[in-house]
Scaffold this motif. Structure first.
Motif, PDB file in Angstrom:
ATOM      1  N   GLU A  35       0.819  -1.213   0.000  1.00  0.00           N
ATOM      2  CA  GLU A  35       0.000   0.000   0.000  1.00  0.00           C
ATOM      3  C   GLU A  35       0.853   1.263   0.000  1.00  0.00           C
ATOM      4  O   GLU A  35       0.368   2.341  -0.315  1.00  0.00           O
ATOM      5  CB  GLU A  35      -0.936  -0.006   1.209  1.00  0.00           C
ATOM      6  CG  GLU A  35      -2.044  -1.034   1.084  1.00  0.00           C
ATOM      7  CD  GLU A  35      -2.861  -1.173   2.348  1.00  0.00           C
ATOM      8  OE1 GLU A  35      -2.570  -0.470   3.351  1.00  0.00           O
ATOM      9  OE2 GLU A  35      -3.769  -2.007   2.350  1.00  0.00           O
ATOM     10  N   ARG A  36       2.130   1.133   0.341  1.00  0.00           N
ATOM     11  CA  ARG A  36       3.037   2.286   0.363  1.00  0.00           C
ATOM     12  C   ARG A  36       3.621   2.580  -1.016  1.00  0.00           C
ATOM     13  O   ARG A  36       4.320   3.562  -1.189  1.00  0.00           O
ATOM     14  CB  ARG A  36       4.150   2.029   1.372  1.00  0.00           C
ATOM     15  CG  ARG A  36       3.577   1.893   2.785  1.00  0.00           C
ATOM     16  CD  ARG A  36       4.627   1.599   3.781  1.00  0.00           C
ATOM     17  NE  ARG A  36       5.443   2.792   3.960  1.00  0.00           N
ATOM     18  CZ  ARG A  36       6.475   2.850   4.776  1.00  0.00           C
ATOM     19  NH1 ARG A  36       6.806   1.804   5.482  1.00  0.00           N
ATOM     20  NH2 ARG A  36       7.175   3.962   4.888  1.00  0.00           N
ATOM     21  N   ILE A  37       3.331   1.716  -1.984  1.00  0.00           N
ATOM     22  CA  ILE A  37       3.822   1.903  -3.354  1.00  0.00           C
ATOM     23  C   ILE A  37       2.668   2.391  -4.216  1.00  0.00           C
ATOM     24  O   ILE A  37       1.557   1.874  -4.123  1.00  0.00           O
ATOM     25  CB  ILE A  37       4.393   0.589  -3.911  1.00  0.00           C
ATOM     26  CG1 ILE A  37       5.585   0.148  -3.071  1.00  0.00           C
ATOM     27  CG2 ILE A  37       4.787   0.753  -5.377  1.00  0.00           C
ATOM     28  CD1 ILE A  37       6.117  -1.216  -3.421  1.00  0.00           C
ATOM     29  N   THR A  38       2.930   3.381  -5.038  1.00  0.00           N
ATOM     30  CA  THR A  38       1.902   3.919  -5.910  1.00  0.00           C
ATOM     31  C   THR A  38       2.464   4.129  -7.311  1.00  0.00           C
ATOM     32  O   THR A  38       3.667   4.200  -7.499  1.00  0.00           O
ATOM     33  CB  THR A  38       1.334   5.238  -5.344  1.00  0.00           C
ATOM     34  OG1 THR A  38       0.215   5.639  -6.123  1.00  0.00           O
ATOM     35  CG2 THR A  38       2.367   6.337  -5.342  1.00  0.00           C
ATOM     36  N   ASN A  73       1.760   6.660 -10.669  1.00  0.00           N
ATOM     37  CA  ASN A  73       1.079   7.822 -11.217  1.00  0.00           C
ATOM     38  C   ASN A  73       1.753   8.148 -12.542  1.00  0.00           C
ATOM     39  O   ASN A  73       2.950   8.447 -12.568  1.00  0.00           O
ATOM     40  CB  ASN A  73       1.194   9.005 -10.252  1.00  0.00           C
ATOM     41  CG  ASN A  73       0.469  10.234 -10.728  1.00  0.00           C
ATOM     42  OD1 ASN A  73       0.251  10.432 -11.922  1.00  0.00           O
ATOM     43  ND2 ASN A  73       0.095  11.087  -9.793  1.00  0.00           N
ATOM     44  N   PRO A  78       6.733   2.812 -10.520  1.00  0.00           N
ATOM     45  CA  PRO A  78       6.304   2.709  -9.123  1.00  0.00           C
ATOM     46  C   PRO A  78       7.182   3.565  -8.219  1.00  0.00           C
ATOM     47  O   PRO A  78       8.407   3.587  -8.366  1.00  0.00           O
ATOM     48  CB  PRO A  78       6.482   1.230  -8.795  1.00  0.00           C
ATOM     49  CG  PRO A  78       6.527   0.537 -10.116  1.00  0.00           C
ATOM     50  CD  PRO A  78       7.112   1.516 -11.082  1.00  0.00           C
ATOM     51  N   ILE A 117       7.496   5.356  -3.977  1.00  0.00           N
ATOM     52  CA  ILE A 117       7.062   5.291  -2.591  1.00  0.00           C
ATOM     53  C   ILE A 117       6.026   6.396  -2.388  1.00  0.00           C
ATOM     54  O   ILE A 117       6.289   7.556  -2.690  1.00  0.00           O
ATOM     55  CB  ILE A 117       8.252   5.486  -1.622  1.00  0.00           C
ATOM     56  CG1 ILE A 117       9.375   4.491  -1.910  1.00  0.00           C
ATOM     57  CG2 ILE A 117       7.787   5.407  -0.176  1.00  0.00           C
ATOM     58  CD1 ILE A 117       8.989   3.039  -1.802  1.00  0.00           C
ATOM     59  N   ARG A 118       4.860   6.023  -1.911  1.00  0.00           N
ATOM     60  CA  ARG A 118       3.756   6.970  -1.746  1.00  0.00           C
ATOM     61  C   ARG A 118       4.181   8.175  -0.908  1.00  0.00           C
ATOM     62  O   ARG A 118       4.824   8.033   0.127  1.00  0.00           O
ATOM     63  CB  ARG A 118       2.573   6.272  -1.070  1.00  0.00           C
ATOM     64  CG  ARG A 118       1.320   7.120  -0.977  1.00  0.00           C
ATOM     65  CD  ARG A 118       0.158   6.365  -0.355  1.00  0.00           C
ATOM     66  NE  ARG A 118      -0.168   5.145  -1.062  1.00  0.00           N
ATOM     67  CZ  ARG A 118      -0.895   5.067  -2.181  1.00  0.00           C
ATOM     68  NH1 ARG A 118      -1.356   6.169  -2.726  1.00  0.00           N
ATOM     69  NH2 ARG A 118      -1.162   3.918  -2.734  1.00  0.00           N
ATOM     70  N   GLY A 119       3.862   9.366  -1.408  1.00  0.00           N
ATOM     71  CA  GLY A 119       4.162  10.592  -0.694  1.00  0.00           C
ATOM     72  C   GLY A 119       5.574  11.116  -0.929  1.00  0.00           C
ATOM     73  O   GLY A 119       5.956  12.135  -0.376  1.00  0.00           O
ATOM     74  N   ARG A 120       6.350  10.408  -1.731  1.00  0.00           N
ATOM     75  CA  ARG A 120       7.721  10.827  -2.025  1.00  0.00           C
ATOM     76  C   ARG A 120       7.976  10.640  -3.512  1.00  0.00           C
ATOM     77  O   ARG A 120       7.341   9.845  -4.163  1.00  0.00           O
ATOM     78  CB  ARG A 120       8.738   9.993  -1.252  1.00  0.00           C
ATOM     79  CG  ARG A 120       8.510  10.034   0.236  1.00  0.00           C
ATOM     80  CD  ARG A 120       9.676   9.407   0.944  1.00  0.00           C
ATOM     81  NE  ARG A 120       9.458   9.381   2.375  1.00  0.00           N
ATOM     82  CZ  ARG A 120       9.808  10.351   3.187  1.00  0.00           C
ATOM     83  NH1 ARG A 120      10.381  11.427   2.729  1.00  0.00           N
ATOM     84  NH2 ARG A 120       9.585  10.246   4.482  1.00  0.00           N
ATOM     85  N   ARG A 121       8.922  11.343  -4.028  1.00  0.00           N
ATOM     86  CA  ARG A 121       9.332  11.133  -5.414  1.00  0.00           C
ATOM     87  C   ARG A 121      10.581  10.264  -5.405  1.00  0.00           C
ATOM     88  O   ARG A 121      11.661  10.668  -5.805  1.00  0.00           O
ATOM     89  CB  ARG A 121       9.577  12.463  -6.114  1.00  0.00           C
ATOM     90  CG  ARG A 121       8.285  13.216  -6.351  1.00  0.00           C
ATOM     91  CD  ARG A 121       8.518  14.508  -7.073  1.00  0.00           C
ATOM     92  NE  ARG A 121       7.247  15.165  -7.290  1.00  0.00           N
ATOM     93  CZ  ARG A 121       6.673  15.277  -8.469  1.00  0.00           C
ATOM     94  NH1 ARG A 121       7.253  14.796  -9.529  1.00  0.00           N
ATOM     95  NH2 ARG A 121       5.516  15.884  -8.585  1.00  0.00           N
TER      96      ARG A 121
END
Length: 51
Positions: free
Chosen positions: A8-11, A13, A21, A23-27
């Motif tokens: 869930e920490r991987i996104t 976009n 892919p 890390i969610r909330g970071r580039r």
């Protein structure tokens, strides 16, 4: 921390890093983290670089 929680920490976009892919909330690309681990960096080193 179980596998589902970690995933869930991987996104993904398409507007960030061409849809790679991250890390969610970071580039921070997942491939970068995996590359560091493949180069035998430790978890401690990763956490120092990316708290």
């Amino acid at each position: 921390m179980d596998e589902q929680h970690l995933l869930e920490r991987i996104t993904v976009n398409p507007k960030i890093f061409d849809g790679k892919p991250i890390i969610r909330g970071r580039r921070l690309a997942v491939e970068h983290i995996l590359g560091m681990l493949a180069a035998e960096d430790t978890i401690e080193t990763l956490l120092e670089a990316y708290p």
